[in-house]
Motif scaffolding. Structure first.
Motif, PDB file in Angstrom:
ATOM      1  N   ASP A   1       2.782 -15.169   7.778  1.00  0.00           N
ATOM      2  CA  ASP A   1       1.917 -15.184   6.601  1.00  0.00           C
ATOM      3  C   ASP A   1       1.981 -13.787   5.992  1.00  0.00           C
ATOM      4  O   ASP A   1       1.260 -12.886   6.431  1.00  0.00           O
ATOM      5  CB  ASP A   1       0.487 -15.530   7.004  1.00  0.00           C
ATOM      6  CG  ASP A   1      -0.477 -15.363   5.847  1.00  0.00           C
ATOM      7  OD1 ASP A   1      -0.016 -15.107   4.711  1.00  0.00           O
ATOM      8  OD2 ASP A   1      -1.697 -15.470   6.067  1.00  0.00           O
ATOM      9  N   PRO A   2       2.826 -13.599   4.997  1.00  0.00           N
ATOM     10  CA  PRO A   2       3.047 -12.244   4.472  1.00  0.00           C
ATOM     11  C   PRO A   2       1.858 -11.697   3.690  1.00  0.00           C
ATOM     12  O   PRO A   2       1.842 -10.530   3.331  1.00  0.00           O
ATOM     13  CB  PRO A   2       4.263 -12.413   3.561  1.00  0.00           C
ATOM     14  CG  PRO A   2       4.221 -13.833   3.140  1.00  0.00           C
ATOM     15  CD  PRO A   2       3.595 -14.613   4.254  1.00  0.00           C
ATOM     16  N   THR A   3       0.863 -12.523   3.456  1.00  0.00           N
ATOM     17  CA  THR A   3      -0.284 -12.073   2.661  1.00  0.00           C
ATOM     18  C   THR A   3      -1.402 -11.490   3.520  1.00  0.00           C
ATOM     19  O   THR A   3      -2.293 -10.815   3.013  1.00  0.00           O
ATOM     20  CB  THR A   3      -0.893 -13.238   1.846  1.00  0.00           C
ATOM     21  OG1 THR A   3      -1.512 -14.172   2.740  1.00  0.00           O
ATOM     22  CG2 THR A   3       0.191 -13.947   1.042  1.00  0.00           C
ATOM     23  N   HIS A   4      -1.362 -11.771   4.811  1.00  0.00           N
ATOM     24  CA  HIS A   4      -2.499 -11.392   5.644  1.00  0.00           C
ATOM     25  C   HIS A   4      -2.564  -9.900   5.950  1.00  0.00           C
ATOM     26  O   HIS A   4      -3.633  -9.324   6.077  1.00  0.00           O
ATOM     27  CB  HIS A   4      -2.482 -12.188   6.942  1.00  0.00           C
ATOM     28  CG  HIS A   4      -3.723 -12.005   7.744  1.00  0.00           C
ATOM     29  ND1 HIS A   4      -4.963 -12.402   7.281  1.00  0.00           N
ATOM     30  CD2 HIS A   4      -3.947 -11.438   8.943  1.00  0.00           C
ATOM     31  CE1 HIS A   4      -5.871 -12.089   8.178  1.00  0.00           C
ATOM     32  NE2 HIS A   4      -5.286 -11.492   9.188  1.00  0.00           N
ATOM     33  N   MET A   5      -1.394  -9.300   6.095  1.00  0.00           N
ATOM     34  CA  MET A   5      -1.372  -7.855   6.296  1.00  0.00           C
ATOM     35  C   MET A   5      -0.555  -7.254   5.162  1.00  0.00           C
ATOM     36  O   MET A   5       0.472  -7.798   4.768  1.00  0.00           O
ATOM     37  CB  MET A   5      -0.691  -7.506   7.609  1.00  0.00           C
ATOM     38  CG  MET A   5      -1.391  -8.108   8.803  1.00  0.00           C
ATOM     39  SD  MET A   5      -1.776  -6.857  10.031  1.00  0.00           S
ATOM     40  CE  MET A   5      -1.202  -7.694  11.509  1.00  0.00           C
ATOM     41  N   ALA A   6      -1.028  -6.123   4.693  1.00  0.00           N
ATOM     42  CA  ALA A   6      -0.295  -5.439   3.633  1.00  0.00           C
ATOM     43  C   ALA A   6       1.013  -4.890   4.185  1.00  0.00           C
ATOM     44  O   ALA A   6       1.235  -4.881   5.399  1.00  0.00           O
ATOM     45  CB  ALA A   6      -1.140  -4.300   3.086  1.00  0.00           C
ATOM     46  N   MET A   7       1.893  -4.486   3.288  1.00  0.00           N
ATOM     47  CA  MET A   7       3.102  -3.802   3.717  1.00  0.00           C
ATOM     48  C   MET A   7       3.003  -2.365   3.215  1.00  0.00           C
ATOM     49  O   MET A   7       2.557  -2.117   2.089  1.00  0.00           O
ATOM     50  CB  MET A   7       4.342  -4.482   3.137  1.00  0.00           C
ATOM     51  CG  MET A   7       4.411  -5.959   3.503  1.00  0.00           C
ATOM     52  SD  MET A   7       6.061  -6.668   3.236  1.00  0.00           S
ATOM     53  CE  MET A   7       6.953  -6.019   4.659  1.00  0.00           C
ATOM     54  N   ALA A   8       3.399  -1.436   4.059  1.00  0.00           N
ATOM     55  CA  ALA A   8       3.332  -0.026   3.688  1.00  0.00           C
ATOM     56  C   ALA A   8       4.606   0.394   2.980  1.00  0.00           C
ATOM     57  O   ALA A   8       5.640  -0.260   3.102  1.00  0.00           O
ATOM     58  CB  ALA A   8       3.132   0.824   4.938  1.00  0.00           C
ATOM     59  N   GLY A   9       4.524   1.471   2.241  1.00  0.00           N
ATOM     60  CA  GLY A   9       5.710   1.966   1.562  1.00  0.00           C
ATOM     61  C   GLY A   9       5.364   3.059   0.571  1.00  0.00           C
ATOM     62  O   GLY A   9       4.351   3.746   0.719  1.00  0.00           O
ATOM     63  N   ARG A  10       6.223   3.213  -0.422  1.00  0.00           N
ATOM     64  CA  ARG A  10       6.016   4.255  -1.415  1.00  0.00           C
ATOM     65  C   ARG A  10       6.193   3.702  -2.808  1.00  0.00           C
ATOM     66  O   ARG A  10       7.216   3.085  -3.101  1.00  0.00           O
ATOM     67  CB  ARG A  10       7.085   5.336  -1.223  1.00  0.00           C
ATOM     68  CG  ARG A  10       6.575   6.454  -0.492  1.00  0.00           C
ATOM     69  CD  ARG A  10       7.438   7.445   0.125  1.00  0.00           C
ATOM     70  NE  ARG A  10       6.540   8.043   1.085  1.00  0.00           N
ATOM     71  CZ  ARG A  10       5.581   8.909   0.743  1.00  0.00           C
ATOM     72  NH1 ARG A  10       5.469   9.327  -0.488  1.00  0.00           N
ATOM     73  NH2 ARG A  10       4.762   9.356   1.642  1.00  0.00           N
ATOM     74  N   CYS A  11       5.210   3.938  -3.636  1.00  0.00           N
ATOM     75  CA  CYS A  11       5.309   3.478  -5.016  1.00  0.00           C
ATOM     76  C   CYS A  11       6.308   4.348  -5.768  1.00  0.00           C
ATOM     77  O   CYS A  11       6.691   5.419  -5.291  1.00  0.00           O
ATOM     78  CB  CYS A  11       3.944   3.514  -5.693  1.00  0.00           C
ATOM     79  SG  CYS A  11       3.350   5.156  -6.090  1.00  0.00           S
TER      80      CYS A  11
ATOM     81  N   VAL B   1       0.846  -1.186   0.000  1.00  0.00           N
ATOM     82  CA  VAL B   1       0.000   0.000   0.000  1.00  0.00           C
ATOM     83  C   VAL B   1       0.881   1.235   0.000  1.00  0.00           C
ATOM     84  O   VAL B   1       1.708   1.409   0.896  1.00  0.00           O
ATOM     85  CB  VAL B   1      -0.911   0.041   1.238  1.00  0.00           C
ATOM     86  CG1 VAL B   1      -1.818   1.258   1.197  1.00  0.00           C
ATOM     87  CG2 VAL B   1      -1.732  -1.229   1.344  1.00  0.00           C
ATOM     88  N   CYS B   2       0.707   2.081  -0.991  1.00  0.00           N
ATOM     89  CA  CYS B   2       1.512   3.298  -1.066  1.00  0.00           C
ATOM     90  C   CYS B   2       0.953   4.344  -0.108  1.00  0.00           C
ATOM     91  O   CYS B   2      -0.229   4.664  -0.144  1.00  0.00           O
ATOM     92  CB  CYS B   2       1.525   3.857  -2.481  1.00  0.00           C
ATOM     93  SG  CYS B   2       2.455   5.404  -2.579  1.00  0.00           S
ATOM     94  N   GLU B   3       1.814   4.857   0.755  1.00  0.00           N
ATOM     95  CA  GLU B   3       1.374   5.865   1.723  1.00  0.00           C
ATOM     96  C   GLU B   3       1.204   7.225   1.069  1.00  0.00           C
ATOM     97  O   GLU B   3       0.675   8.140   1.690  1.00  0.00           O
ATOM     98  CB  GLU B   3       2.376   5.956   2.872  1.00  0.00           C
ATOM     99  CG  GLU B   3       2.429   4.685   3.705  1.00  0.00           C
ATOM    100  CD  GLU B   3       3.447   4.793   4.829  1.00  0.00           C
ATOM    101  OE1 GLU B   3       3.167   5.533   5.780  1.00  0.00           O
ATOM    102  OE2 GLU B   3       4.518   4.145   4.743  1.00  0.00           O
ATOM    103  N   GLY B   4       1.686   7.336  -0.152  1.00  0.00           N
ATOM    104  CA  GLY B   4       1.528   8.592  -0.865  1.00  0.00           C
ATOM    105  C   GLY B   4       0.171   8.685  -1.528  1.00  0.00           C
ATOM    106  O   GLY B   4      -0.633   9.562  -1.221  1.00  0.00           O
TER     107      GLY B   4
END
Lengths: 129, 129
Positions: free
Chosen positions: A109-119, A78-81
């Motif tokens: 389980d890396p699919t259960h929660m999204a990872m935040a970051g920047r596209c 998920v892009c925080e921008g």
DNA sequence: GTATATGCAAAGGGTTTGCACGGTT
DNA sequence: AACCGTGCAAACCCTTTGCATATAC
């Protein structure tokens, strides 16, 4: 598990939609089955999930998103921008998973929660939020 | 940025507590500064975060958790069995980060959202929930 | 003195629950 | 016929917001 029209249509909606939220599912189902209630959507999703037919992912600030089980093998970024959600192959986390399992005994389980970051767009554009 | 007693104590509480939620911070601060309001806690945390003094992590079903910036370099693992939160070195995600950056142009912050999974106890104990 | 923080109370969004009715098995 | 699922409304939790007062600068 009883088969009802609601469950059937809710299951169909999840398979049809991307990042289906209870609200978007309700809208989709209402079009073909007027009068369905949001709480029914929640309860059906719970039942479908217990039955192993759908699963959910936490995207962060937004409501829960549901998806068909087959679609499940990816990590959500998920892009925080801009809020954009990018899906990448869950296999990318294989090394992280095995190291954490080895060193901490924890099965991620890396699919259960999204990872935040920047596209890439927001990163280059210097978008702050 | 104005220095107020509330901000000072809230900042201290975050540094003192582990996985500080707005509620636990309020309790901590109220002990020394009675009458503080929850909304003040929220607003102060927002200000402290904007100032780069604290940061927050999404753990999943629970309220937001805040921590001091220095404590920030770890990934939170939340056990879906017992709810336990385990912290591991964020460097473990280095390979995942670089691969995702290379292949998708996306810069992941693995500390901002927790990762779900199962701790060793729940895994071996076969705990379902 | 002026702008910013605070307390309070109310509203907001997402989700859950209690209950009586209706539908599935 | 028995039980489970549904609709409805209210409650719930976490978080945000509007407004008047108080406070730091």
């Amino acid at each position: 598990m009883r088969v009802t029209a609601q469950r059937h249509h809710i299951y169909d909606a999840v398979n049809r939609l991307r990042h289906a939220t209870p609200e978007t599912i309700l809208a989709e189902v209402t079009a073909v089955l007027p009068g369905v209630n949001l709480s029914t959507v929640y309860r059906c999703l719970e039942a479908l999930e217990a039955a192993g037919l759908v699963s959910h992912t936490h995207l962060g600030h937004t409501p829960l998103t549901y998806h068909a089980i087959e679609d499940h093998a990816h990590i959500h970024l998920v892009c925080e921008g801009c809020g954009q959600v990018v899906s990448v192959d869950a296999a990318l986390a294989a090394e992280l998973r095995s190291r954490v399992a080895r060193e901490h005994g924890f099965d991620i389980d890396p699919t259960h929660m999204a990872m935040a970051g920047r596209c890439s767009v927001c990163r280059l554009g210097g978008r702050d939020d």
